[in-house]
Design a protein around this motif. Structure first.
Motif, PDB file in Angstrom:
ATOM      1  N   LEU A 110       0.826  -1.197   0.000  1.00 48.86           N
ATOM      2  CA  LEU A 110       0.000   0.000   0.000  1.00 48.86           C
ATOM      3  C   LEU A 110       0.864   1.252   0.000  1.00 48.86           C
ATOM      4  N   SER A 111       0.497   2.196  -0.844  1.00 47.14           N
ATOM      5  CA  SER A 111       1.192   3.473  -0.927  1.00 47.14           C
ATOM      6  C   SER A 111       0.257   4.444  -1.636  1.00 47.14           C
ATOM      7  N   PRO A 112      -0.617   5.128  -0.893  1.00 51.29           N
ATOM      8  CA  PRO A 112      -1.645   5.956  -1.523  1.00 51.29           C
ATOM      9  C   PRO A 112      -1.093   6.978  -2.506  1.00 51.29           C
ATOM     10  N   ALA A 113      -1.808   7.155  -3.596  1.00 50.63           N
ATOM     11  CA  ALA A 113      -1.360   8.029  -4.676  1.00 50.63           C
ATOM     12  C   ALA A 113      -1.658   9.490  -4.407  1.00 50.63           C
ATOM     13  N   ASN A 114      -2.624   9.769  -3.531  1.00 51.77           N
ATOM     14  CA  ASN A 114      -3.117  11.128  -3.369  1.00 51.77           C
ATOM     15  C   ASN A 114      -3.874  11.237  -2.046  1.00 51.77           C
ATOM     16  N   ALA A 115      -4.424  12.412  -1.786  1.00 55.01           N
ATOM     17  CA  ALA A 115      -5.134  12.641  -0.523  1.00 55.01           C
ATOM     18  C   ALA A 115      -6.373  11.763  -0.408  1.00 55.01           C
ATOM     19  N   TYR A 116      -7.040  11.534  -1.511  1.00 56.44           N
ATOM     20  CA  TYR A 116      -8.212  10.653  -1.511  1.00 56.44           C
ATOM     21  C   TYR A 116      -7.802   9.237  -1.100  1.00 56.44           C
ATOM     22  N   GLY A 117      -6.715   8.744  -1.688  1.00 58.90           N
ATOM     23  CA  GLY A 117      -6.234   7.422  -1.328  1.00 58.90           C
ATOM     24  C   GLY A 117      -5.826   7.328   0.132  1.00 58.90           C
ATOM     25  N   ARG A 118      -5.187   8.373   0.651  1.00 60.59           N
ATOM     26  CA  ARG A 118      -4.795   8.361   2.069  1.00 60.59           C
ATOM     27  C   ARG A 118      -6.024   8.368   2.974  1.00 60.59           C
ATOM     28  N   ALA A 119      -7.049   9.128   2.590  1.00 61.32           N
ATOM     29  CA  ALA A 119      -8.278   9.172   3.389  1.00 61.32           C
ATOM     30  C   ALA A 119      -8.978   7.819   3.389  1.00 61.32           C
ATOM     31  N   LYS A 120      -9.036   7.191   2.226  1.00 56.87           N
ATOM     32  CA  LYS A 120      -9.692   5.887   2.131  1.00 56.87           C
ATOM     33  C   LYS A 120      -8.915   4.820   2.909  1.00 56.87           C
ATOM     34  N   LEU A 121      -7.602   4.891   2.864  1.00 51.87           N
ATOM     35  CA  LEU A 121      -6.811   3.908   3.593  1.00 51.87           C
ATOM     36  C   LEU A 121      -7.043   4.032   5.095  1.00 51.87           C
ATOM     37  N   ARG A 122      -7.118   5.248   5.594  1.00 48.94           N
ATOM     38  CA  ARG A 122      -7.415   5.435   7.021  1.00 48.94           C
ATOM     39  C   ARG A 122      -8.791   4.881   7.360  1.00 48.94           C
ATOM     40  N   ALA A 123      -9.742   5.083   6.474  1.00 43.90           N
ATOM     41  CA  ALA A 123     -11.086   4.547   6.701  1.00 43.90           C
ATOM     42  C   ALA A 123     -11.071   3.020   6.684  1.00 43.90           C
ATOM     43  N   GLU A 124     -10.329   2.437   5.747  1.00 43.52           N
ATOM     44  CA  GLU A 124     -10.191   0.976   5.708  1.00 43.52           C
ATOM     45  C   GLU A 124      -9.652   0.450   7.036  1.00 43.52           C
ATOM     46  N   GLU A 125      -8.582   1.046   7.507  1.00 41.91           N
ATOM     47  CA  GLU A 125      -7.947   0.584   8.745  1.00 41.91           C
ATOM     48  C   GLU A 125      -8.906   0.710   9.922  1.00 41.91           C
ATOM     49  N   THR A 126      -9.690   1.754   9.921  1.00 35.53           N
ATOM     50  CA  THR A 126     -10.659   1.964  11.004  1.00 35.53           C
ATOM     51  C   THR A 126     -11.728   0.884  10.992  1.00 35.53           C
ATOM     52  N   VAL A 127     -12.273   0.598   9.825  1.00 31.76           N
ATOM     53  CA  VAL A 127     -13.329  -0.412   9.707  1.00 31.76           C
ATOM     54  C   VAL A 127     -12.803  -1.791  10.081  1.00 31.76           C
ATOM     55  N   LEU A 128     -11.677  -2.164   9.524  1.00 28.05           N
ATOM     56  CA  LEU A 128     -11.151  -3.501   9.785  1.00 28.05           C
ATOM     57  C   LEU A 128     -10.696  -3.663  11.225  1.00 28.05           C
ATOM     58  N   GLY A 129     -10.309  -2.557  11.874  1.00 26.18           N
ATOM     59  CA  GLY A 129      -9.859  -2.640  13.252  1.00 26.18           C
ATOM     60  C   GLY A 129     -10.978  -2.677  14.267  1.00 26.18           C
ATOM     61  N   ALA A 130     -12.179  -2.253  13.866  1.00 25.38           N
ATOM     62  CA  ALA A 130     -13.258  -2.112  14.848  1.00 25.38           C
ATOM     63  C   ALA A 130     -14.468  -2.998  14.603  1.00 25.38           C
ATOM     64  N   ALA A 131     -14.709  -3.422  13.364  1.00 27.33           N
ATOM     65  CA  ALA A 131     -15.909  -4.203  13.054  1.00 27.33           C
ATOM     66  C   ALA A 131     -15.515  -5.653  12.762  1.00 27.33           C
ATOM     67  N   ALA A 132     -15.924  -6.554  13.615  1.00 23.12           N
ATOM     68  CA  ALA A 132     -15.583  -7.964  13.436  1.00 23.12           C
ATOM     69  C   ALA A 132     -16.167  -8.496  12.127  1.00 23.12           C
ATOM     70  N   GLY A 133     -15.318  -9.174  11.359  1.00 20.52           N
ATOM     71  CA  GLY A 133     -15.798  -9.766  10.114  1.00 20.52           C
ATOM     72  C   GLY A 133     -16.015  -8.796   8.979  1.00 20.52           C
ATOM     73  N   ALA A 134     -15.600  -7.551   9.148  1.00 18.21           N
ATOM     74  CA  ALA A 134     -15.798  -6.551   8.100  1.00 18.21           C
ATOM     75  C   ALA A 134     -14.967  -6.888   6.868  1.00 18.21           C
ATOM     76  N   VAL A 135     -15.435  -6.414   5.719  1.00 15.41           N
ATOM     77  CA  VAL A 135     -14.735  -6.623   4.454  1.00 15.41           C
ATOM     78  C   VAL A 135     -14.554  -5.278   3.765  1.00 15.41           C
ATOM     79  N   VAL A 136     -13.345  -5.022   3.293  1.00 16.20           N
ATOM     80  CA  VAL A 136     -13.074  -3.878   2.437  1.00 16.20           C
ATOM     81  C   VAL A 136     -13.034  -4.385   1.005  1.00 16.20           C
ATOM     82  N   LEU A 137     -13.916  -3.856   0.172  1.00 14.05           N
ATOM     83  CA  LEU A 137     -13.973  -4.216  -1.238  1.00 14.05           C
ATOM     84  C   LEU A 137     -13.418  -3.048  -2.042  1.00 14.05           C
ATOM     85  N   ARG A 138     -12.164  -3.181  -2.464  1.00 11.81           N
ATOM     86  CA  ARG A 138     -11.561  -2.130  -3.296  1.00 11.81           C
ATOM     87  C   ARG A 138     -12.034  -2.313  -4.734  1.00 11.81           C
ATOM     88  N   VAL A 139     -12.521  -1.243  -5.302  1.00 11.33           N
ATOM     89  CA  VAL A 139     -13.120  -1.309  -6.635  1.00 11.33           C
ATOM     90  C   VAL A 139     -12.398  -0.348  -7.564  1.00 11.33           C
TER      91      VAL A 139
END
Length: 307
Positions: A132-161
């Motif tokens: 992982l190496s975000p290309a821009n501010a949008y990518g950095r924001a989404k990566l932080r959101a991914e980490e938050t979801v996966l760290g707090a919601a059991a069984g959560a899935v991040v679907l990168r599209v």
């Protein structure tokens, strides 16, 4: 918790596509967003609730009221250029929404739709295990959101599209998806200046909705991160030529242009995703993801009839 009920947070292009697919299958679907959707969810059997998704109290009240079995996060801001100009604000919004629903989800299955912009574009494609190496501010924001979801919601899935496309009317009042923006201009006989040096793996919005539905209803526990990219790796200029061909427009209207001279300047050179997992999982192995020519043919009539 309500059986067969899904909350979709975000009522933009992708969120609406997912809600339409779920409602068509007979599910109880609620879209939640700050602004009322341009296309009323009631017309396809869903409903809408006004929500400031950055407000944890408001999110908690909505979840208590609805008791959804499933939650899909398709939240913004998604304007890459805006995020580049307001990086701190973009990160704060994305992280707050992710945190609110991840921590309050209870036993709900949470699926977050993320982006190819979490990669820097240095590789021709990116599977789930790519660094992982975000290309821009949008990518950095989404990566932080991914980490938050996966760290707090059991069984959560991040679907990168990867880049999502489909039909949108010319008067949608927003930045149209790439296919729609090109199609409307081409049908008016207007030139489109598009990058010849930015590559993507486009995915039709209906296929995104189908895969999202499969992930939401998977019986077995899924890997925390999945990728969804189309089967074609193509430059935007080459893709625009395919769109012109499907619409019967002159290919001379497509003007290949350096990415740096377009509104896509802050996008990574390679915004491409591949998956080593989707085709091997029982929940998603039968999913059909169409290529750009089939996608263009399926959309041509809808755009032509709007003229």
């Amino acid at each position: 918790m309500t059986a067969d009920s899904t909350l979709v947070v975000g009522s933009g292009f992708v969120g609406t596509g997912i809600a339409q697919r779920l409602a068509a299958a007979g599910e109880t679907v609620t879209l939640a967003s700050r602004r009322r959707p341009a296309h009323s969810p009631a017309t396809y059997g869903a409903r809408w609730r006004a929500l400031d998704a950055t407000d944890p109290v408001a999110c908690g009240r909505l979840l208590d009221r609805l008791g959804p079995r499933r939650i899909v996060l398709v939240h913004g801001p998604s304007d890459v250029t805006w995020c580049e100009r307001h990086p701190a604000r973009a990160a704060a919004i994305h992280t707050a929404v992710a945190a609110n629903f991840a921590y309050l989800s209870g036993g709900s299955r949470v699926v977050m739709v993320s982006t190819d912009n979490v990669f820097d574009g240095s590789r021709a494609d990116n599977a789930e295990d790519a660094p992982l190496s975000p290309a821009n501010a949008y990518g950095r924001a989404k990566l932080r959101a991914e980490e938050t979801v996966l760290g707090a919601a059991a069984g959560a899935v991040v679907l990168r599209v990867s880049l999502v496309y489909g039909h949108e009317p010319a008067d949608a009042g927003k930045w149209l998806n790439f296919f729609a923006a090109c199609a409307h201009r081409l049908l008016l006989g207007e030139p489109v200046a598009v990058p010849a040096d930015q590559w993507t793996t486009p995915v039709l919005v209906d296929d995104v909705a189908e895969v999202t539905a499969a992930v939401l209803h998977a019986e077995a526990r899924l890997p925390p991160v999945l990728h969804l990219g189309g089967p074609d790796r193509v430059s935007r200029a080459a893709w625009a030529s395919v769109i012109a061909e499907a619409l019967g427009a002159s290919p001379q209207l497509v003007v290949p242009t350096p990415r740096a001279d377009t509104r896509y300047a802050s996008r990574p050179e390679n915004a491409c995703l591949t998956s080593s997992l989707l085709g091997r999982l029982p929940a998603t192995e039968r999913a059909v993801v169409r290529g750009i020519r089939e996608g263009a043919r399926s959309l041509a009539a809808a755009f032509a009839s709007a003229r």
